[in-house]
Motif scaffolding. Structure first.
Motif, mmCIF file in Angstrom:
data_model
loop_
_atom_site.group_PDB
_atom_site.id
_atom_site.type_symbol
_atom_site.label_atom_id
_atom_site.label_comp_id
_atom_site.label_asym_id
_atom_site.label_seq_id
_atom_site.Cartn_x
_atom_site.Cartn_y
_atom_site.Cartn_z
ATOM 1 N N ARG A 1 0.802 -1.226 0.000
ATOM 2 C CA ARG A 1 0.000 0.000 0.000
ATOM 3 C C ARG A 1 0.839 1.283 0.000
ATOM 4 N NH1 ARG A 1 -5.180 -1.665 1.497
ATOM 5 N NH2 ARG A 1 -5.228 -3.767 2.377
ATOM 6 N N VAL A 2 2.121 1.182 0.374
ATOM 7 C CA VAL A 2 2.948 2.386 0.532
ATOM 8 C C VAL A 2 4.259 2.215 -0.223
ATOM 9 C CG1 VAL A 2 4.076 3.935 2.174
ATOM 10 C CG2 VAL A 2 1.952 2.767 2.819
ATOM 11 N N ALA A 3 4.682 3.266 -0.930
ATOM 12 C CA ALA A 3 5.995 3.289 -1.587
ATOM 13 C C ALA A 3 6.742 4.542 -1.124
ATOM 14 C CB ALA A 3 5.849 3.285 -3.100
ATOM 15 N N ILE A 4 7.956 4.339 -0.615
ATOM 16 C CA ILE A 4 8.807 5.451 -0.175
ATOM 17 C C ILE A 4 10.043 5.445 -1.062
ATOM 18 C CG2 ILE A 4 10.098 6.462 1.746
ATOM 19 C CD1 ILE A 4 8.260 4.938 3.650
ATOM 20 N N LEU A 5 10.251 6.502 -1.822
ATOM 21 C CA LEU A 5 11.355 6.574 -2.777
ATOM 22 C C LEU A 5 12.453 7.499 -2.267
ATOM 23 C CD1 LEU A 5 9.430 6.794 -6.179
ATOM 24 C CD2 LEU A 5 10.296 4.767 -4.991
ATOM 25 N N MET A 6 13.699 7.042 -2.390
ATOM 26 C CA MET A 6 14.881 7.779 -1.937
ATOM 27 C C MET A 6 15.867 7.924 -3.092
ATOM 28 S SD MET A 6 14.397 8.015 1.423
ATOM 29 C CE MET A 6 13.391 7.279 2.699
ATOM 30 N N PRO A 7 16.647 8.995 -3.126
ATOM 31 C CA PRO A 7 17.593 9.173 -4.237
ATOM 32 C C PRO A 7 18.843 8.308 -4.157
ATOM 33 C CG PRO A 7 17.727 11.034 -2.731
ATOM 34 C CD PRO A 7 16.592 10.188 -2.266
ATOM 35 N N THR A 8 19.229 7.834 -2.964
ATOM 36 C CA THR A 8 20.449 7.032 -2.829
ATOM 37 C C THR A 8 20.168 5.742 -2.068
ATOM 38 O OG1 THR A 8 21.149 8.027 -0.716
ATOM 39 C CG2 THR A 8 21.839 9.143 -2.744
ATOM 40 N N VAL B 1 1.808 -2.427 -8.736
ATOM 41 C CA VAL B 1 1.721 -1.108 -8.097
ATOM 42 C C VAL B 1 0.287 -0.581 -8.113
ATOM 43 C CG1 VAL B 1 4.102 -0.525 -8.673
ATOM 44 C CG2 VAL B 1 2.280 0.047 -10.285
ATOM 45 N N ASP B 2 -0.652 -1.394 -8.568
ATOM 46 C CA ASP B 2 -2.039 -0.931 -8.695
ATOM 47 C C ASP B 2 -2.697 -0.673 -7.344
ATOM 48 O OD1 ASP B 2 -1.719 -1.210 -11.402
ATOM 49 O OD2 ASP B 2 -2.629 -3.211 -11.495
ATOM 50 N N THR B 3 -2.129 -1.242 -6.281
ATOM 51 C CA THR B 3 -2.771 -1.117 -4.967
ATOM 52 C C THR B 3 -2.115 -0.044 -4.086
ATOM 53 O OG1 THR B 3 -1.327 -2.864 -4.103
ATOM 54 C CG2 THR B 3 -3.476 -3.528 -4.973
ATOM 55 N N LEU B 4 -1.142 0.689 -4.608
ATOM 56 C CA LEU B 4 -0.455 1.695 -3.796
ATOM 57 C C LEU B 4 -1.409 2.831 -3.432
ATOM 58 C CD1 LEU B 4 3.059 2.000 -5.508
ATOM 59 C CD2 LEU B 4 2.445 0.766 -3.429
ATOM 60 N N GLU B 5 -1.413 3.189 -2.166
ATOM 61 C CA GLU B 5 -2.293 4.244 -1.676
ATOM 62 C C GLU B 5 -1.512 5.480 -1.216
ATOM 63 O OE1 GLU B 5 -4.424 2.446 1.472
ATOM 64 O OE2 GLU B 5 -5.355 0.897 0.214
ATOM 65 N N ILE B 6 -0.237 5.303 -0.883
ATOM 66 C CA ILE B 6 0.574 6.410 -0.371
ATOM 67 C C ILE B 6 1.932 6.402 -1.082
ATOM 68 C CG2 ILE B 6 1.660 7.456 1.663
ATOM 69 C CD1 ILE B 6 -0.410 6.020 3.392
ATOM 70 N N LEU B 7 2.360 7.567 -1.544
ATOM 71 C CA LEU B 7 3.683 7.729 -2.147
ATOM 72 C C LEU B 7 4.431 8.816 -1.392
ATOM 73 C CD1 LEU B 7 5.786 7.243 -4.446
ATOM 74 C CD2 LEU B 7 4.636 9.090 -5.701
ATOM 75 N N VAL B 8 5.673 8.496 -0.971
ATOM 76 C CA VAL B 8 6.513 9.463 -0.280
ATOM 77 C C VAL B 8 7.794 9.656 -1.078
ATOM 78 C CG1 VAL B 8 7.774 10.013 1.845
ATOM 79 C CG2 VAL B 8 5.610 8.761 1.970
ATOM 80 N N THR C 1 3.455 7.858 -13.769
ATOM 81 C CA THR C 1 2.436 7.535 -14.774
ATOM 82 C C THR C 1 1.926 6.106 -14.653
ATOM 83 O OG1 THR C 1 4.212 6.981 -16.338
ATOM 84 C CG2 THR C 1 3.277 9.205 -16.455
ATOM 85 N N THR C 2 2.574 5.297 -13.795
ATOM 86 C CA THR C 2 2.179 3.892 -13.646
ATOM 87 C C THR C 2 1.353 3.654 -12.388
ATOM 88 O OG1 THR C 2 4.235 3.265 -14.758
ATOM 89 C CG2 THR C 2 3.035 1.517 -13.630
ATOM 90 N N ILE C 3 1.713 4.304 -11.288
ATOM 91 C CA ILE C 3 1.013 4.073 -10.028
ATOM 92 C C ILE C 3 -0.324 4.813 -10.041
ATOM 93 C CG2 ILE C 3 3.185 3.775 -8.807
ATOM 94 C CD1 ILE C 3 2.906 6.543 -7.680
ATOM 95 N N PRO C 4 -1.271 4.408 -9.187
ATOM 96 C CA PRO C 4 -2.601 5.036 -9.186
ATOM 97 C C PRO C 4 -2.539 6.534 -8.908
ATOM 98 C CG PRO C 4 -2.608 3.008 -7.899
ATOM 99 C CD PRO C 4 -1.174 3.293 -8.229
ATOM 100 N N LYS C 5 -3.415 7.290 -9.568
ATOM 101 C CA LYS C 5 -3.465 8.742 -9.355
ATOM 102 C C LYS C 5 -4.210 9.093 -8.075
ATOM 103 C CE LYS C 5 -3.086 9.969 -14.243
ATOM 104 N NZ LYS C 5 -3.700 10.682 -15.391
ATOM 105 N N SER C 6 -5.105 8.229 -7.672
ATOM 106 C CA SER C 6 -5.874 8.477 -6.445
ATOM 107 C C SER C 6 -5.062 7.999 -5.245
ATOM 108 C CB SER C 6 -7.213 7.744 -6.504
ATOM 109 O OG SER C 6 -6.984 6.361 -6.696
ATOM 110 N N ARG C 7 -4.062 8.762 -4.883
ATOM 111 C CA ARG C 7 -3.148 8.387 -3.805
ATOM 112 C C ARG C 7 -2.847 9.614 -2.966
ATOM 113 N NH1 ARG C 7 0.028 9.194 -8.437
ATOM 114 N NH2 ARG C 7 1.500 10.906 -8.171
ATOM 115 N N GLN C 8 -2.307 9.369 -1.783
ATOM 116 C CA GLN C 8 -1.757 10.448 -0.968
ATOM 117 C C GLN C 8 -0.269 10.573 -1.288
ATOM 118 O OE1 GLN C 8 -1.638 9.713 3.238
ATOM 119 N NE2 GLN C 8 -1.200 11.840 3.764
ATOM 120 N N THR C 9 0.179 11.788 -1.567
ATOM 121 C CA THR C 9 1.572 12.028 -1.932
ATOM 122 C C THR C 9 2.197 12.992 -0.940
ATOM 123 O OG1 THR C 9 0.968 11.773 -4.259
ATOM 124 C CG2 THR C 9 3.134 12.704 -3.789
#
Length: 623
Positions: free
Chosen positions: A180-187, A251-258, A279-287
């Motif tokens: 449900r959650v994806a957290i992206l980091m640069p390194t 990634v269709d079930t992701l609800e939160i993107l950080v 462009t791939t993950i759902p647009k209806s998410r918390q960012t």
């Protein structure tokens, strides 16, 4: 102020007069920063008097480039009406704070009505009272709103988004495991660090985690993804790799993107990767976006797909910690080649432990690590040419106190949290004030004190001036350090005397790398023979970028961090070098480009024997 020692002299604040000294003197950075800001006549007279007392130092004058940069900085700070209208339409209205927050009263985490498992996890890592960014971000994040957050380095931004995520996941449906959650980091280092913090905070919950970073086994990560972990902490490249090639990952079930260190993620070097993910993950998410130098330029934020985000700017942009003492060593023109002498003096006689030294180039960081070893200084390095295992061991060695110095590139400038770092030294000033803020933020974290020392030459004027100006604005302590010429020259000569030993070490390391690559190729060949059927039965992996495109993006990222390349970067390759690179690229992408055997060459040449001469390999012969 008279020097207390022969080699080092410190001048604290601009009110104190600089002493006569034949060494390199830091002309008052504080006075430079106040140029062009409407100083009073009395202040100008005091500056002239102070300068006249220093016969060896010319009166500091405004540099034309600095005058131009002043105009640019003022223009940037003044937002035009059009941009202001964009912001009003884009950002949600400012959240009203209660009296406790407005008065600066320290609240406890219990005031947020967090669940007991979350509170136990916070207590386990000794988090007692929320920091200002946590006070503002946690209630808004719990409401599911989009956030653009900025706070000074070391202020607890990781917990500001991890805590509300854990609280929301405690009430998730449990019948079917879902990511449900994806957290992206640069390194990679930042992703591993965030994973460690998040798992500690979630000790008393049933929330599961997975880290997807380069340098670790793809197969192991795929096996973890099959279990549908609740939270995925990843770097963009590896996230896209699994998104394209791992059948068990959706990634269709992701609800939160950080996006942590979001300003870096929004730069051109990550633009294509970020667009592929968004462009791939759902647009209806918390960012949620967080960074110490978070941009609020609407045009950059629009592409992230934010929905009326709440802007949480706890500190002024580009601020450093108040407990940080910022120190500058000024190199006179023509003294740039003695820079290493100044660094060796500082590390041998001034700062002898818990020091991070930042370099622009990984080659320079590696060379200085060899010099430190030859001089008896315990040092380790951290840069992109190292394998993931080497990078982890290097950080752990410094974290455990086995090494006194960590020699790093800007790979370590963002988010890396190592307790007890006393000093940060900039071997060269970075290309921008934003990078400077991230570098010096490795010390003076979580309310502790620290010191940052920058060896600044003439090309570094703009960044140094911006740092001093920002420091004065927030009341930080600015210090000028003077190093005698003879001392710097002596240490530079010692480093020069070691050049033969340094070259021998580099040659030995080169030989070891070649042997290691040969062993790897042998192992790869054995695996291809032993597991041929299995390997051929696997579906072919697709790549987001070709090697050529990846190299272009790496150059863009390097230019953003270190400035434009030198003339050496623009030298054209010979035909022989081009052919070698093309063959290597083809071998990497599809197993092509290998050298043909004699029989294959004869078959492809239709029985024609190659003629010796310039036309060899092109079907041409001498007439």
């Amino acid at each position: 102020m008279k020097a207390k020692g022969k080699n080092v002299q410190e001048v604290v604040e601009s009110e104190e007069e600089e002493d006569d000294n034949d060494g390199d003197m830091s002309v008052d950075f504080e006075d430079e920063a106040s140029d062009g800001e409407g100083a009073s006549e009395d202040e100008e007279e005091e500056d002239d008097d102070a300068a006249s007392d220093n016969d060896s130092v010319a009166t500091p004058l405004q540099h034309p480039d600095d005058m131009a940069s002043d105009v640019g900085s003022d223009a940037e700070s003044e937002v035009d009406d059009e941009e202001e209208e964009k912001r009003k339409a884009f950002f949600a209205p400012e959240e009203k704070t209660d009296e406790a927050t407005a008065n600066g009263t320290k609240r406890s985490f219990q005031d947020f009505n967090l669940s007991r498992p979350i509170l136990r996890g916070l207590a386990a890592v000794n988090f007692s009272n929320p920091t200002p960014i946590q006070q503002k971000a946690i209630p808004v994040a719990l409401l599911g709103k989009d956030i653009v957050g900025s706070a000074v380095t070391g202020s607890g931004k990781t917990a500001a988004f991890v805590v509300p995520i854990l609280e929301r996941l405690l009430f998730r449906p449990r019948k079917v495991p879902t990511s449900r959650v994806a957290i992206l980091m640069p390194t990679r280092e930042l992703a591993v660090q965030c994973y460690n913090v998040a798992t500690k905070l979630a000790t008393y919950t049933d929330v599961t985690f997975c880290q997807l970073v380069g340098g670790f086994s793809l197969r192991e990560q795929e096996n973890i993804l099959k279990r549908r972990p609740d939270v995925i902490i990843a770097t963009p490249g590896r996230f896209i790799d699994h998104m394209r090639n791992s059948a068990s990952f959706t990634v269709d079930t992701l609800e939160i993107l950080v996006l942590d260190e979001a300003d870096r993620m929004l730069e051109d070097g990550f633009a294509d990767e970020l667009n592929e993910i968004l462009t791939t993950i759902p647009k209806s998410r918390q960012t949620m976006l967080f960074s110490a130098t978070m941009t609020d330029t609407v045009d950059k934020l629009i592409r992230v797909g934010l929905n009326r985000p709440v802007r949480l700017m706890v500190d002024a942009k580009k601020n450093t910690a108040v407990t940080l003492v910022q120190e500058f060593v000024r190199l006179r023109p023509g003294r740039e080649d003695k820079r290493l002498g100044y660094l060796l003096h500082l590390c041998k006689q001034v700062y002898t432990g818990r020091v991070i030294v930042f370099f622009r180039q990984k080659r320079e960081a590696h060379r200085v690590r060899i010099i430190f070893g030859l001089l008896g200084l315990k040092a380790t390095e951290l840069h992109g040419s190292m394998s993931q295992d080497q990078r982890i061991k290097s950080v752990e060695s410094f974290r455990d106190g086995k090494a006194d110095y960590l020699l790093a590139t800007d790979l370590a400038s963002r988010g890396l949290d190592i307790k007890g770092v006393e000093t940060v030294i900039n071997y060269e000033a970075p290309q921008s004030h934003e990078i400077y803020v991230h570098r010096v933020g490795r010390t003076a974290r979580a309310g502790r004190s620290g010191r940052a020392c920058t060896i600044a030459a003439e090309p570094d004027r703009k960044v140094v001036k911006a740092a001093v100006k920002a420091g004065k604005t927030q009341g930080a302590k600015i210090v000028s350090r003077v190093v005698e010429l003879a001392v710097a020259d002596e240490w530079a000569a010692k480093a020069e005397d070691l050049s033969g030993e340094i070259d021998a070490v580099l040659d030995e390391e080169k030989l070891e790398r070649q042997l290691s690559q040969a062993e790897m190729q042998v192992t790869k060949g054995e695996n291809l023979i032993k597991h041929h059927d299995e390997i051929k039965s696997r579906p072919k992996r697709t790549w987001f970028e070709t090697e050529k495109e990846k190299r272009v993006q790496q150059k863009i990222s390097a230019a953003e961090l270190n400035g434009p390349g030198t003339k050496k970067d623009k030298v054209k390759l010979s035909n022989k070098d081009k052919k070698r690179l093309d063959d290597a690229r083809m071998r990497h992408e599809g197993g092509f480009g290998r050298k043909k055997s004699k029989s294959e060459r004869e078959d492809s040449g239709a029985g024609k024997k190659p003629v010796k001469g310039k036309g060899k390999g092109k079907g041409k012969g001498r007439k």
